[in-house]
Scaffold this motif. Structure first.
Motif, PDB file in Angstrom:
ATOM      1  N   TRP A 113       1.089  -1.477   0.224  1.00 29.30           N
ATOM      2  CA  TRP A 113      -0.117   0.154   0.082  1.00 29.30           C
ATOM      3  C   TRP A 113       1.130   0.874  -0.418  1.00 29.30           C
ATOM      4  O   TRP A 113       2.017   1.391   0.475  1.00 29.30           O
ATOM      5  CB  TRP A 113      -0.900  -0.205   1.465  1.00 29.30           C
ATOM      6  CG  TRP A 113      -2.028  -1.292   1.502  1.00 29.30           C
ATOM      7  CD1 TRP A 113      -2.195  -1.908   2.088  1.00 29.30           C
ATOM      8  CD2 TRP A 113      -3.187  -0.754  -0.102  1.00 29.30           C
ATOM      9  NE1 TRP A 113      -3.485  -2.306   1.843  1.00 29.30           N
ATOM     10  CE2 TRP A 113      -4.332  -2.593   0.871  1.00 29.30           C
ATOM     11  CE3 TRP A 113      -3.212  -0.835  -0.855  1.00 29.30           C
ATOM     12  CZ2 TRP A 113      -4.784  -2.642  -0.336  1.00 29.30           C
ATOM     13  CZ3 TRP A 113      -4.180  -1.682  -1.563  1.00 29.30           C
ATOM     14  CH2 TRP A 113      -4.816  -2.187  -0.797  1.00 29.30           C
TER      15      TRP A 113
ATOM     16  N   GLN B  61      -5.165   2.597   3.248  1.00 26.97           N
ATOM     17  CA  GLN B  61      -5.101   1.636   3.214  1.00 26.97           C
ATOM     18  C   GLN B  61      -6.807   2.100   4.878  1.00 26.97           C
ATOM     19  O   GLN B  61      -7.833   1.043   4.398  1.00 26.97           O
ATOM     20  CB  GLN B  61      -4.240   1.728   4.191  1.00 26.97           C
ATOM     21  CG  GLN B  61      -3.929  -0.134   5.044  1.00 26.97           C
ATOM     22  CD  GLN B  61      -3.357  -0.754   5.466  1.00 26.97           C
ATOM     23  OE1 GLN B  61      -2.897   0.419   6.718  1.00 26.97           O
ATOM     24  NE2 GLN B  61      -2.917  -1.674   5.527  1.00 26.97           N
TER      25      GLN B  61
ATOM     26  N   GLY C 122      -6.878 -12.681   3.115  1.00 23.80           N
ATOM     27  CA  GLY C 122      -5.510 -11.867   2.718  1.00 23.80           C
ATOM     28  C   GLY C 122      -5.171 -10.393   3.851  1.00 23.80           C
ATOM     29  O   GLY C 122      -4.946  -9.039   3.982  1.00 23.80           O
TER      30      GLY C 122
ATOM     31  N   SER D  89      -3.756  -5.107  10.027  1.00 30.10           N
ATOM     32  CA  SER D  89      -4.066  -4.000   9.991  1.00 30.10           C
ATOM     33  C   SER D  89      -5.378  -3.484  10.523  1.00 30.10           C
ATOM     34  O   SER D  89      -5.995  -2.792  10.925  1.00 30.10           O
ATOM     35  CB  SER D  89      -3.502  -2.831   8.956  1.00 30.10           C
ATOM     36  OG  SER D  89      -3.946  -3.720   7.917  1.00 30.10           O
TER      37      SER D  89
ATOM     38  N   ASP E  89      -4.568 -15.829   6.092  1.00 32.28           N
ATOM     39  CA  ASP E  89      -3.754 -14.744   4.748  1.00 32.28           C
ATOM     40  C   ASP E  89      -2.543 -16.127   4.518  1.00 32.28           C
ATOM     41  O   ASP E  89      -2.836 -17.156   5.101  1.00 32.28           O
ATOM     42  CB  ASP E  89      -2.459 -14.321   5.568  1.00 32.28           C
ATOM     43  CG  ASP E  89      -2.080 -13.124   3.991  1.00 32.28           C
ATOM     44  OD1 ASP E  89      -1.834 -11.964   4.487  1.00 32.28           O
ATOM     45  OD2 ASP E  89      -0.772 -14.120   3.516  1.00 32.28           O
TER      46      ASP E  89
END
Ligand SMILES: C[S@@+](CC[C@H](N)C(=O)[O-])C[C@H]1O[C@@H](n2cnc3c(N)ncnc32)[C@H](O)[C@@H]1O
Length: 214
Positions: free
Chosen positions: A34, A40, A66, A71, A91
């Motif tokens: 990002w 984000q 993912g 975050s 993930d």
């Protein structure tokens, strides 16, 4: 090559690309490609608002597919009205899941290696998950992405919310980023899954969020 073998190959390549990036930048937006934390978080806000509109009260089970370095989990912990969200992050990259388990405020069982929820959730959400293509073949990439989406759809009681990069014509850029003609993608989602809305925001002109519901 059969789709299943190709999917395995793509997953290996995706893991390698993100490993290199994460090794260089660590737990920050750059570490998962990002450009900055503002954008984000804007993507997270769109996802959160869509969930809230569809389920204004009560407990909501969310799978973040993912999840990167965790975050969105962090964002939800800091955002009012998100305490009713029961979060699990998945993930395909074991290094990133290990980072989540080490640094997140959530218990380590809130994160697992995988490309779809392990149990039924209300929503699967994906922010940037399918942006980094590891092939120049658009048809193969879209087929792979829909294979992943279908696995998430099967485990999503209410729906899926995910964002993509948009362009007038679908293509994979020089930098290997997947861009799509969003109305075409919407039609395919309607055909394969269910009602699909497109959310666009002025602050993210190159993004679209798709909200697919049953
Ligand atoms: C651009 S990063 C975004 C991370 C996080 N969602 C965020 O917004 O900070 C994409 C993440 O998706 C993961 N990923 C890519 N393909 C995936 C798949 N099919 N299933 C699960 N995770 C995947 C990558 O390993 C990477 O961590």
């Amino acid at each position: 090559m059969r789709d299943s073998f190709r999917a395995l190959r793509f997953r290996r390549l995706i893991r390698n690309v993100y490993n290199k990036r994460f090794l260089k930048y660590g737990c920050q937006p750059h570490g998962v490609f990002w450009s900055d934390s503002g954008r984000q978080k804007s993507r997270f806000k769109i996802i959160k608002n869509q969930i809230t509109a569809l389920m204004p009260s009560g407990i909501v089970k969310i799978a973040d597919i993912g999840c990167g370095y965790g975050s969105l989990a962090d964002y939800m912990l800091k955002t009012p009205n998100c305490s009713r969200f029961i979060y699990t992050g998945y993930d395909i990259n074991p290094t990133l899941i290990a980072a989540c388990q080490e640094y997140s405020y959530l218990p380590s069982k809130s994160f697992a290696i995988g490309d779809c929820p392990m149990e039924l959730v209300d929503f699967s959400v994906m922010s940037g998950t399918y942006n980094m293509a590891v092939t120049k073949d658009l048809m193969h990439w879209e087929r792979y992405m829909f294979r992943c989406l279908a696995k998430c759809w099967d485990q999503s009681r209410i729906g899926m919310i995910f964002n993509v990069l948009v362009a007038d014509k679908s293509h994979i850029s020089e930098g290997m980023l997947y861009h799509c003609e969003v109305n075409k993608l919407r039609r395919r989602c309607v055909k394969q899954f269910g009602t699909t809305r497109i959310i666009r925001e002025r602050s993210l002109p190159r993004d679209a969020t798709l909200v697919v519901t049953r």
